[in-house]
Design a protein around this motif. Structure first.
Motif, PDB file in Angstrom:
ATOM      1  N   ALA A 130       4.116 -31.437  22.035  1.00 20.71           N
ATOM      2  CA  ALA A 130       2.451 -31.382  22.267  1.00 20.71           C
ATOM      3  C   ALA A 130       2.323 -29.862  22.503  1.00 20.71           C
ATOM      4  O   ALA A 130       2.868 -29.315  23.556  1.00 20.71           O
ATOM      5  N   LYS A 131       1.440 -29.234  21.699  1.00 22.23           N
ATOM      6  CA  LYS A 131       0.969 -27.970  22.245  1.00 22.23           C
ATOM      7  C   LYS A 131      -0.366 -28.166  22.970  1.00 22.23           C
ATOM      8  O   LYS A 131      -1.246 -29.086  22.759  1.00 22.23           O
ATOM      9  N   ILE A 132      -0.293 -27.498  24.064  1.00 23.41           N
ATOM     10  CA  ILE A 132      -1.282 -27.838  25.169  1.00 23.41           C
ATOM     11  C   ILE A 132      -2.254 -26.585  25.237  1.00 23.41           C
ATOM     12  O   ILE A 132      -1.629 -25.304  25.611  1.00 23.41           O
ATOM     13  N   THR A 138       5.060 -25.323  25.155  1.00 17.95           N
ATOM     14  CA  THR A 138       4.656 -26.438  24.599  1.00 17.95           C
ATOM     15  C   THR A 138       5.357 -27.603  25.346  1.00 17.95           C
ATOM     16  O   THR A 138       5.950 -27.177  26.418  1.00 17.95           O
ATOM     17  N   TYR A 141       7.915 -34.675  25.151  1.00 19.37           N
ATOM     18  CA  TYR A 141       7.605 -35.709  25.835  1.00 19.37           C
ATOM     19  C   TYR A 141       8.069 -37.003  25.133  1.00 19.37           C
ATOM     20  O   TYR A 141       8.625 -36.893  23.827  1.00 19.37           O
ATOM     21  N   TRP A 158       7.227 -36.346  30.689  1.00 17.67           N
ATOM     22  CA  TRP A 158       6.748 -35.237  30.066  1.00 17.67           C
ATOM     23  C   TRP A 158       7.240 -33.844  30.726  1.00 17.67           C
ATOM     24  O   TRP A 158       7.296 -34.160  32.043  1.00 17.67           O
ATOM     25  N   THR A 160       7.193 -29.523  30.794  1.00 26.25           N
ATOM     26  CA  THR A 160       6.872 -28.292  30.313  1.00 26.25           C
ATOM     27  C   THR A 160       7.289 -27.175  31.133  1.00 26.25           C
ATOM     28  O   THR A 160       7.816 -27.466  32.248  1.00 26.25           O
ATOM     29  N   THR A 185      -1.947 -34.888  28.067  1.00 22.05           N
ATOM     30  CA  THR A 185      -2.063 -33.512  27.794  1.00 22.05           C
ATOM     31  C   THR A 185      -3.174 -32.943  28.551  1.00 22.05           C
ATOM     32  O   THR A 185      -3.029 -31.825  29.330  1.00 22.05           O
ATOM     33  N   GLU A 186      -4.195 -33.645  28.886  1.00 22.26           N
ATOM     34  CA  GLU A 186      -5.473 -33.227  29.756  1.00 22.26           C
ATOM     35  C   GLU A 186      -5.058 -33.348  31.012  1.00 22.26           C
ATOM     36  O   GLU A 186      -5.248 -32.181  31.739  1.00 22.26           O
ATOM     37  N   GLN A 189      -3.119 -29.900  31.806  1.00 24.53           N
ATOM     38  CA  GLN A 189      -4.038 -28.840  31.829  1.00 24.53           C
ATOM     39  C   GLN A 189      -4.527 -29.006  32.914  1.00 24.53           C
ATOM     40  O   GLN A 189      -4.746 -27.780  33.602  1.00 24.53           O
TER      41      GLN A 189
END
Length: 201
Positions: A130-132, A138, A141, A158, A160, A185-186, A189
């Motif tokens: 997943a690109k965040i 990335t 996951y 996950w 990163t 993802t959120e 972030q």
């Protein structure tokens, strides 16, 4: 059994010449710390009061190895672990994707062993990237499911890199709940934004 052997061999390949593991089917945690890890002080990293709608319950720190685990939970026993670990010695020259992949394998082995200790049947799904937005690397996951004494539980793992930290999110939740990749993802972030002064872009 075959998966454990495969994971063990992959970790050996990633660790390269750092140390010789005691077995080809398992990786000793000591192997990750033979060379001093990247300098990091995770005591200064902030733990958001909530992540994924879960309340912060507390943390555990290991000063010797510069590691910290944050714990989140709700009344339904949905639980999130956020692990902060420094890059092992020699890994700072790796491409970010390779470091993330190596640590992801290590975490997969850890949670598979945890399931085995609790006599839970584990079923992994395929790994994805997943690109965040706003993060320098990335995330890798995978979701998996465990059949336990009290029913079926869903999990998502996950990993990163927020240098110097390898960041792991592990979420365990009841089968009837749903947490999408966009939701995780959120959350990553939000965690990264809360600690932007501590990692290198």
């Amino acid at each position: 059994m075959f998966r454990s052997i495969f994971i063990g061999l992959l970790v050996v390949a990633v660790l390269g010449c750092q140390t010789r593991p005691e077995s080809t089917s398992t990786v000793s945690e000591r192997a990750l710390w033979t060379i001093p890890p990247s300098d990091a002080n995770f005591e200064e990293w902030e733990a958001p009061s909530t992540l994924l709608g879960l309340a912060f319950m507390g943390d555990v720190a290991n000063a010797e190895h510069q590691r910290r685990v944050l714990y989140y939970e709700n009344d339904e026993k949905t639980a999130l672990e956020v692990k902060l670990m420094p890059l092992p010695g020699g890994w700072d020259s790796m491409p970010a994707e390779r470091a993330i992949s190596g640590h992801f394998i290590y975490q997969q082995q850890h949670y598979a062993a945890r399931a085995e200790r609790h006599q839970a049947h584990i079923q992994w799904q395929e790994e994805k990237q997943a690109k965040i937005t706003g993060l320098p690397a990335t995330a890798l996951y995978a979701n998996y499911q465990t059949q336990e004494a009290d029913g079926i539980w869903q999990h998502t793992l996950w990993v990163t890199l927020l240098e110097p930290a390898l960041v792991t999110f592990h979420l365990r939740y009841p089968q009837n709940d749903d947490y999408s990749a966009a939701t995780l993802t959120e959350a990553l972030q939000n965690f990264a934004n809360s600690n932007q002064q501590h990692w290198q872009p």
